[in-house]
Design a protein around this motif. Structure first.
Motif, PDB file in Angstrom:
ATOM      1  N   UNK A 104       5.948 -10.602   9.272  1.00  0.00           N
ATOM      2  CA  UNK A 104       4.420 -10.466   9.090  1.00  0.00           C
ATOM      3  C   UNK A 104       3.603 -11.568   8.078  1.00  0.00           C
ATOM      4  N   UNK A 105       3.943 -11.543   6.498  1.00  0.00           N
ATOM      5  CA  UNK A 105       2.941 -11.715   6.085  1.00  0.00           C
ATOM      6  C   UNK A 105       3.732 -13.142   5.700  1.00  0.00           C
ATOM      7  N   UNK A 120       8.015  -6.335   4.091  1.00  0.00           N
ATOM      8  CA  UNK A 120       7.495  -7.273   3.973  1.00  0.00           C
ATOM      9  C   UNK A 120       5.805  -7.965   3.675  1.00  0.00           C
ATOM     10  N   UNK A 134       7.584  -7.659  12.022  1.00  0.00           N
ATOM     11  CA  UNK A 134       6.967  -6.645  10.892  1.00  0.00           C
ATOM     12  C   UNK A 134       6.902  -7.184   9.428  1.00  0.00           C
ATOM     13  N   UNK A 189       1.553   3.246   6.729  1.00  0.00           N
ATOM     14  CA  UNK A 189       1.004   2.677   8.522  1.00  0.00           C
ATOM     15  C   UNK A 189      -0.196   2.297   8.454  1.00  0.00           C
ATOM     16  N   UNK A 190      -0.302   2.108   7.530  1.00  0.00           N
ATOM     17  CA  UNK A 190      -2.400   1.359   7.543  1.00  0.00           C
ATOM     18  C   UNK A 190      -1.768  -0.098   7.414  1.00  0.00           C
ATOM     19  N   UNK A 191      -0.533  -0.742   7.885  1.00  0.00           N
ATOM     20  CA  UNK A 191      -0.010  -1.575   7.727  1.00  0.00           C
ATOM     21  C   UNK A 191       0.791  -2.187   9.014  1.00  0.00           C
ATOM     22  N   UNK A 192       2.229  -1.613   9.646  1.00  0.00           N
ATOM     23  CA  UNK A 192       2.824  -1.215  10.520  1.00  0.00           C
ATOM     24  C   UNK A 192       1.648  -1.599  11.552  1.00  0.00           C
ATOM     25  N   UNK A 193       1.948  -2.410  12.844  1.00  0.00           N
ATOM     26  CA  UNK A 193       1.800  -2.799  13.654  1.00  0.00           C
ATOM     27  C   UNK A 193       2.913  -3.158  14.991  1.00  0.00           C
ATOM     28  N   UNK A 201       0.635   3.927   2.295  1.00  0.00           N
ATOM     29  CA  UNK A 201       1.080   4.419   3.597  1.00  0.00           C
ATOM     30  C   UNK A 201       1.295   3.263   3.748  1.00  0.00           C
ATOM     31  N   UNK A 250       8.142   3.198  14.016  1.00  0.00           N
ATOM     32  CA  UNK A 250       7.807   4.165  14.300  1.00  0.00           C
ATOM     33  C   UNK A 250       9.210   4.677  14.526  1.00  0.00           C
ATOM     34  N   UNK A 299       0.862  -1.728  -0.353  1.00  0.00           N
ATOM     35  CA  UNK A 299      -0.046   0.241  -0.110  1.00  0.00           C
ATOM     36  C   UNK A 299       0.815   0.531   0.007  1.00  0.00           C
TER      37      UNK A 299
END
Lengths: 606, 255
Positions: free
Chosen positions: A427-428, A475, A424, A413-417, A411, A461, A409
């Motif tokens: 994750x996928x 990722x 991170x 920041x729509x994915x990272x947590x 942005x 972050x 994507x």
């Protein structure tokens, strides 16, 4: 002329910072000037913008030394709302600049004036004026939350204009915009400047900035590297030393030592064309500038092995409308990837097949992101069929399709947590059911490819936006999907970052993966994507070889796009060839103007 | 992006009436049955509300929303019919269950007041944009900062909902399954909430910064871009609503 901005010895460190974000920065801006600020990522450009409004130090706190005087006010101590009466700022993200509490565009524009207690009649006058300046009068009744990125950007500018500032600070105001939107914003700023507005602008899109800027401040690692006229800054060699790239047409001018009548380096396509025409006979440039300008970017001439068999995507008569009734596609047919499999079965007239990554281009709202979301199974067509390698994806969930199609994507920041970059990146791969050890191996390899191997243990972050974008890419890379789609990967990347992504997409394609890149960056397309699909208003205007498509300039204009500077320069000079990169242009120009052959002419595209 | 609230976009005389008058109406008429303490009055007011919803062209939506709480009302009748402390007169016998007249009458009284309260609120909520109501309250003297908080919540909730769907898409494209049994959906929550919370915090900081440069912290009186909502029936409507409440009080005292 008097200095409306005077910065002396500004040093600043964020409360959590380990180093100074700004280090002994000094410069002056005269009233009515267009002052450009350029520099690589993390140079301190946004921090400097905040300092001009007093947000640094008043809002962010931290260690602050030196003196910033704007419109006669000491920005370090004057309350921000006092400064804001004379100085406006447009931030990078127009969405968060909305008040969030107004229902229509015109009320949003009026928000600042309401806070300053401006009488209603006067307010109406300035709201109307501000909307006219940026061309959003027709949107006055619309909900600001429903505007497109480009419309939002213009609204953010209108909000500031309505406050009638003497100085307007803009931090990458066109980062979300397509080429046409970018030109409109710059034209608008130029009109306002003619009325006496002082403009300070941070911008990565150098071609436009050079067209307008009176002076250029080059910032790197928080320090001023140069602060002179744009020609002087570009000729100093410091630009390249800071990891920035000269715009393609300026590289060409530098190569031929072309000069304007006043002896300066020409900065616009028109001036470069005039200077090249006037140069009799052509001479080779020499010295540092040439060496820097013509260093082949990222060894584009490296020979990659021919791609293995790539996957194929076919869209057959696809119809799609959003739940609110917005129709995007009404019978879209398109084939991408390996012509041998699935593509022929589609029987479509639009085919982008062949070696190299495919660029998906078109103005804001053309349907690019919708198209890739359909392919990734995140949206479902109301009619028609989508085939991957000849198999329908109709009955597969998005998570199942993700085994084949990796979508990064725009942005991150729509994915990272996760709290660690490595986690991170894993994750996928873990979602695919891989054992942790293998997922970690893949994640580390992916981090290496995007240049984040050293930062694997960092918190995502704490990374810059450009680095977070690379992490989101890593990722998805770790999932090793046969198809990879990148949505605007070059936004927020400086020159080395763009080069890295360019190299990466070509390597992935050579490994036999199908790579699709959505982008507004035409120079990136020209350099790295031999195939292109042009979308406009939900229809495919053209698909196929980038050179063939870009040769049809009228078609690009119809799609709201602008050909790369090299090609515009060739057209301005009447060249019949379609050079996509400076190296190609130089060869074409030398053939056309014999007697000036330069054996060292680089080959700078695959 | 679906806005917060029950507002239905229509053209009607009720939509045209100013929000404050409708607020006064809703509060007064919701209280009338409580003040009057009479089931007959409650039914009169309910009929009045139904007529107003019909005038506002939102009767269908109002009845559908009311049907949503129908189950709760049925339970109320059953429970009160069986266990109301004053139950003496058996009315209906279903197997071992006995429903008493007193309990059912009490449930009817509770229901009438509840339905009236709901319908009075619907007259306001179905025909008034929440943001218009807050704007009018600010113009009528509500502190602007309180108004801002209310308005921004109204705007930001739907925008957060839109963002959740974007984040879900981003995680699904990394192979996270969100469809299927409950445990799969629960497991998918963290990867959605993480980015949502963090990006909301970042957006909050950026918005605070943007508000600062738009003079939000400026001292002195504020002005309003909107003209106050004027309607020729505004004062008669408010007066009628307050009179209805007073009449209910007189009715109660006169009995």
């Amino acid at each position: 002329m008097t200095g409306i901005i005077d910065v002396q010895g500004l040093t600043y460190r964020y409360p959590t910072g380990r180093t100074n974000a700004l280090d002994d920065v000094s410069f002056t801006v005269e009233t009515g000037q267009f002052f450009g600020i350029v520099g690589p990522n993390l140079a301190g450009k946004s921090t400097l913008c905040y300092a001009l409004l007093g947000l640094v130090p008043q809002f962010f706190r931290g260690r602050y030394e030196g003196r910033v005087v704007v419109a006669g006010m000491d920005a370090g101590h004057t309350p921000v709302h006092e400064l804001a009466r004379r100085v406006g700022i447009v931030l990078q993200n127009p969405f968060t600049q909305l008040s969030g509490a107004r229902l229509t565009v015109e009320e949003e524009v009026a928000f600042g004036l309401e806070n300053f207690g401006v009488p209603r009649d006067e307010m109406r006058h300035w709201v109307e004026w501000a909307m006219e300046q940026v061309g959003i009068t027709h949107l006055r009744e619309k909900n600001p939350f429903l505007l497109s990125g480009g419309e939002l950007q213009r609204l953010a500018i209108a909000c500031m204009l309505a406050q009638r500032p003497d100085v307007l600070v803009l931090d990458e105001p066109t980062s979300q915009l397509d080429p046409r939107g970018t030109i409109e914003v710059f034209d608008c700023i130029a009109r306002l400047r003619a009325r006496g507005l002082t403009v300070v602008m941070v911008e990565h899109k150098l071609e436009r900035l050079l067209e307008h800027a009176d002076r250029l401040l080059l910032l790197a690692a928080g320090r001023v590297q140069a602060c002179r006229t744009p020609s002087e800054v570009l000729e100093s060699g410091l630009f390249q030393a800071c990891g920035l790239a000269l715009p393609a047409h300026v590289q060409i001018a530098a190569h031929f030592a072309a000069r304007t009548a006043s002896g300066a380096l020409p900065l616009t396509v028109e001036h470069v064309a005039a200077a090249l025409r006037a140069a009799q006979p052509l001479v080779e440039a020499s010295g540092t500038l040439l060496a820097h300008a013509m260093e082949p970017p990222a060894r584009r001439d490296e020979q990659l092995p021919p791609p293995a068999v790539a996957p194929a995507i076919a869209l057959q008569d696809v119809q799609f409308a959003y739940p609110d009734g917005t129709r995007v596609f009404e019978g879209l047919s398109l084939a991408l990837g390996d012509t041998g499999r699935g593509v022929r079965a589609a029987g479509t007239r639009h085919v982008a097949a062949g070696p190299g990554p495919i660029a998906l281009i078109g103005e804001n709202g053309a349907g690019k992101t919708t198209l890739v979301k359909l392919v990734a199974g995140l949206l479902r067509p109301q009619a028609g069929e989508i085939l991957i390698d000849g198999q329908t994806i109709r009955r597969r969930t998005a998570a199942q399709i993700a085994r084949t199609v990796g979508l990064v994507f725009q942005n991150p920041d729509d994915q990272l947590f996760k709290s660690r970059a490595l986690d991170e990146a894993m994750f996928g791969a873990l979602n695919l059911g891989l054992p942790p050890r293998e997922a970690e191996q893949r994640a580390r390899a992916a981090l290496e490819r995007v240049g984040l191997a050293e930062l694997a243990e960092e918190n995502p972050y704490d990374l810059s936006l450009g680095q977070r974008k690379m992490l989101a890419l890593a990722s998805v890379l770790a999932m090793q999907t046969p198809i990879l789609i990148l949505d605007e990967p070059t936004i927020a990347q400086d020159h080395p970052g763009v080069e890295r992504i360019g190299r990466l997409v070509r390597e992935l394609q050579a490994e036999g993966r199908l790579v699709i890149v959505i982008t507004h960056d035409m120079e990136f397309v020209a350099s790295y994507c031999p195939q292109v699909v042009v979308l406009a208003r939900g229809e495919v205007l053209a698909a196929g070889s980038t050179r063939a498509v870009f040769a049809r300039t009228e078609l690009l204009h119809e799609a709201g796009l602008e050909p790369p500077a090299t090609l515009r320069l060739a057209r301005a000079l009447g060249l019949a060839a379609t050079p996509l990169t400076p190296g190609e242009f130089i060869q074409a120009w030398q053939r056309w103007r014999p007697g000036s052959l330069d054996a060292r002419c680089p080959v700078d595209r695959p | 992006m679906r806005p917060v609230g029950l507002y239905v976009e229509r053209r009607s005389p009720l939509h045209a009436l100013d929000p404050i008058s409708k607020l006064v109406y809703a509060v007064c008429l919701a209280l009338v049955p409580f003040v009057a303490g009479d089931l007959r009055v409650a039914f009169v007011v309910i009929v009045g509300n139904v007529v107003l919803l019909a005038i506002g062209r939102v009767l269908r939506e109002g009845l559908i929303a009311l049907a949503g709480v129908g189950f709760f009302l049925v339970t109320l009748f059953v429970v009160q019919g069986m266990v109301y402390p004053g139950n003496v007169t058996p009315l209906v016998r279903i197997g071992p269950l006995v429903l008493y007249l007193e309990g059912l009458a009490y449930a009817l009284w509770l229901t009438a007041r509840f339905v009236n309260l709901t319908l009075s609120a619907f007259v306001l909520l179905f025909t008034t944009r929440p943001a218009d109501l807050v704007e009018e309250l600010v113009q009528a003297g509500l502190p602007p900062r309180v108004g801002y908080v209310l308005l921004s919540v109204l705007q930001i909730i739907p925008s957060m909902a839109a963002r959740i769907s974007v984040i879900q898409d981003a995680q699904r494209s990394r192979g996270m399954e969100t469809e299927g049994p409950v445990w799969v959906r629960v497991r998918a929550l963290l990867p959605v909430l993480g980015p949502l919370v963090i990006s909301s915090l970042v957006a909050m900081q950026e918005r605070a910064l943007a508000l600062e440069v738009r003079g939000f912290g400026a001292p002195g009186p504020r002005t309003s871009y909107r003209l106050p909502w004027r309607h020729r029936l505004a004062w008669p409507a408010r007066l009628a609503a307050v009179s209805a409440l007073l009449l209910a009080l007189i009715w109660r005292l006169a009995r």
